[in-house]
Design a protein around this motif. Structure first.
Motif, PDB file in Angstrom:
ATOM      1  N   HIS A  59       0.851  -1.194   0.000  1.00 16.55           N
ATOM      2  CA  HIS A  59       0.000   0.000   0.000  1.00 16.55           C
ATOM      3  C   HIS A  59       0.886   1.243   0.000  1.00 16.55           C
ATOM      4  CE1 HIS A  59      -3.587   2.314   1.839  1.00 16.55           C
ATOM      5  NE2 HIS A  59      -2.618   3.196   1.681  1.00 16.55           N
ATOM      6  N   HIS A 138      -2.993  -1.918  -6.650  1.00 14.20           N
ATOM      7  CA  HIS A 138      -3.898  -1.992  -5.510  1.00 14.20           C
ATOM      8  C   HIS A 138      -4.956  -0.907  -5.719  1.00 14.20           C
ATOM      9  CE1 HIS A 138      -4.226  -1.258  -0.827  1.00 14.20           C
ATOM     10  NE2 HIS A 138      -5.402  -1.308  -1.416  1.00 14.20           N
ATOM     11  N   SER A 165      -8.897  -2.614  -1.753  1.00 15.27           N
ATOM     12  CA  SER A 165      -9.313  -2.245  -0.401  1.00 15.27           C
ATOM     13  C   SER A 165     -10.524  -1.327  -0.474  1.00 15.27           C
ATOM     14  CB  SER A 165      -8.170  -1.569   0.363  1.00 15.27           C
ATOM     15  OG  SER A 165      -7.710  -0.424  -0.315  1.00 15.27           O
ATOM     16  N   ALA A 231      -8.949  -6.097   1.229  1.00 16.26           N
ATOM     17  CA  ALA A 231      -8.522  -5.490   2.487  1.00 16.26           C
ATOM     18  C   ALA A 231      -9.600  -4.543   2.991  1.00 16.26           C
ATOM     19  CB  ALA A 231      -7.209  -4.726   2.300  1.00 16.26           C
ATOM     20  N   HIS A 233     -10.401  -1.334   5.772  1.00 22.13           N
ATOM     21  CA  HIS A 233      -9.631  -0.118   6.030  1.00 22.13           C
ATOM     22  C   HIS A 233     -10.203   0.609   7.240  1.00 22.13           C
ATOM     23  CE1 HIS A 233      -6.651   2.715   4.374  1.00 22.13           C
ATOM     24  NE2 HIS A 233      -7.426   3.676   4.838  1.00 22.13           N
ATOM     25  N   SER A 244     -15.980  -7.348   8.102  1.00 19.46           N
ATOM     26  CA  SER A 244     -14.823  -7.632   7.257  1.00 19.46           C
ATOM     27  C   SER A 244     -14.528  -9.124   7.197  1.00 19.46           C
ATOM     28  CB  SER A 244     -13.594  -6.875   7.780  1.00 19.46           C
ATOM     29  OG  SER A 244     -13.793  -5.482   7.711  1.00 19.46           O
ATOM     30  N   ILE A 251      -6.861  -8.924   4.680  1.00 15.96           N
ATOM     31  CA  ILE A 251      -6.019  -7.919   5.320  1.00 15.96           C
ATOM     32  C   ILE A 251      -6.891  -6.890   6.018  1.00 15.96           C
ATOM     33  CG2 ILE A 251      -4.274  -6.124   4.911  1.00 15.96           C
ATOM     34  CD1 ILE A 251      -3.611  -7.708   2.277  1.00 15.96           C
ATOM     35  N   GLU A 253      -6.364  -3.255   7.021  1.00 14.40           N
ATOM     36  CA  GLU A 253      -5.463  -2.106   6.914  1.00 14.40           C
ATOM     37  C   GLU A 253      -5.778  -1.078   7.990  1.00 14.40           C
ATOM     38  OE1 GLU A 253      -4.088  -1.560   2.330  1.00 14.40           O
ATOM     39  OE2 GLU A 253      -5.894  -0.499   2.928  1.00 14.40           O
ATOM     40  N   LEU A 269      -7.446 -12.239   9.720  1.00 17.89           N
ATOM     41  CA  LEU A 269      -7.068 -11.109   8.870  1.00 17.89           C
ATOM     42  C   LEU A 269      -5.679 -10.641   9.290  1.00 17.89           C
ATOM     43  CD1 LEU A 269     -10.350 -10.980   9.101  1.00 17.89           C
ATOM     44  CD2 LEU A 269     -10.050  -8.690   8.142  1.00 17.89           C
TER      45      LEU A 269
END
Length: 381
Positions: A59, A138, A165, A231, A233, A244, A251, A253, A269
């Motif tokens: 990222h 990404h 994401s 991902a 966030h 999520s 992921i 984030e 995650l």
């Protein structure tokens, strides 16, 4: 380039341990990992420096700084990519996921207009073999933007896209639970007056109510169908984490609280935090510090975000702090763990059979110094 290369007298850091050793590289792969120094005349003596796996960056917004180096300045995109790539590889990063922000909440911003040029420039440089690091894409989807879903659908077909994401930067929740921090950040960043800021907040809140939930569900469903890594966030609450995890995201984030980070980690995650957060000693938004997550053992991945040179520096700092991260585990946060989270099984650690993406580094007065970088056994820095 030689078919075989021997790197010797190095402090090799594998996924499990560190030791003085030698690597044999053959046809772009790691052919042997051995303890001790080689006596062969063709061996390259690394002088006792660290030999690390090439760093994996998931990222980074770094390219944007080179596309618009000053307000009102549009730099030629091909040149911007080359400058960005040079900075990335000089930081020891051999695989980088360039973040393309879909949905610009800056009322004076040009991110949306720059997207096609950025994507085309990255793809052209990669296809021509002009990049020293390997570049992937990404897509960062700002869910409260009215056009995010349409633009996402235009871009997601590109073969370099491997990570998506989803985020909502409206005030009063997630990253900006404190409206005062939101005002401070955006008034400073975009030079808004109080009246402009009030209107900006009202617009973002209205857009979030209208679009965020349905855009999140549509983008997640499409990514799941395509097998793209996902991902979240700025998750802040258990409800965010449960959502999520339910979406099958790989992921988390920048979770903003210890509760969210711990719950994400427990549900599988991989918790990603900013390396600048470690280097600076805290979050610029007033949220949980990355070092605090390391103390609780729930820091999985570091990202340089806006400052490439912070990545290795932060990993070394984590290894020296009061936590359970030894050097191999700390280095894994910038190599093996992000590689696996993004579905890359062929790189990210020093192991026989994997790609010979490597970094020679030393530490001087606490500062990480990159000496050499190899990508698939070819020296690129």
């Amino acid at each position: 380039m030689p078919v075989e290369r021997i790197l010797s007298n190095a402090r090799v850091v594998t996924a499990e341990r560190e030791f003085l050793g030698t690597l044999v590289l053959r046809d772009g792969l790691i052919a042997a990992v051995e303890e001790g120094s080689s006596q062969l005349p063709q061996a390259e003596d690394l002088g006792g420096d660290y030999l690390l796996p090439g760093l994996i960056e998931l990222h980074t917004d770094n390219l944007e700084k080179h596309m618009s180096p000053r307000p009102g300045v549009d730099w030629p995109s091909a040149s911007a990519v080359q400058t960005h790539d040079a900075q990335i590889v000089a930081a020891g990063i051999t695989t980088v996921f360039d973040a393309l922000a879909i949905g610009d909440i800056n009322p004076r911003g040009k991110r949306m207009q720059q997207l096609p040029a950025m994507l085309e420039a990255i793809a052209a440089a990669e296809a021509a073999g002009h990049t020293r690091a390997e570049h992937r894409l990404h897509l960062r989807c700002e869910l409260c933007h009215p056009d995010v879903l349409a633009v996402y659908r235009d871009l997601v077909e590109h073969p370099l896209v491997q990570l998506v994401s989803v985020m909502d930067h409206s005030p009063g929740q997630r990253q900006f639970a404190q409206e005062a921090k939101y005002r401070e950040y955006y008034m400073g960043k975009y030079h808004l007056s109080v009246v402009e800021m009030d209107a900006f907040i009202a617009e973002q809140l209205d857009n979030s109510r209208q679009y965020s939930d349905r855009h999140r569900r549509a983008i997640v469903a499409d990514c799941q169908a395509r097998g793209l890594a996902l991902a979240s966030h700025d998750d802040a609450t258990m409800a965010h984490v449960e959502e999520s995890a339910g979406f099958g995201m790989a992921i988390a984030e920048f979770p903003t609280t210890l509760e969210a980070a711990r719950a994400s980690h427990e549900r599988g995650l991989k918790v990603l935090m900013g390396a600048p957060n470690i280097v600076r000693g805290g979050s610029h938004s007033g949220n949980i510090a990355a070092a605090e997550l390391a103390r609780h053992g729930v820091l999985d991945i570091l990202s340089s975000d806006y400052y490439p040179a912070s990545l290795l520096q932060a990993a070394l700092l984590v290894a020296g702090q009061d936590n359970d991260y030894d050097l191999p585990r700390a280095i894994a946060t910038v190599s093996r763990v992000p590689a696996r989270a993004a579905g890359l099984e062929d790189r990210g650690e020093i192991r026989v059979g994997l790609r010979a993406d490597l970094v020679q580094a030393r530490v001087h007065q606490g500062q990480a110094l990159i000496r050499q970088v190899w990508r698939q056994a070819n020296r690129v820095f």
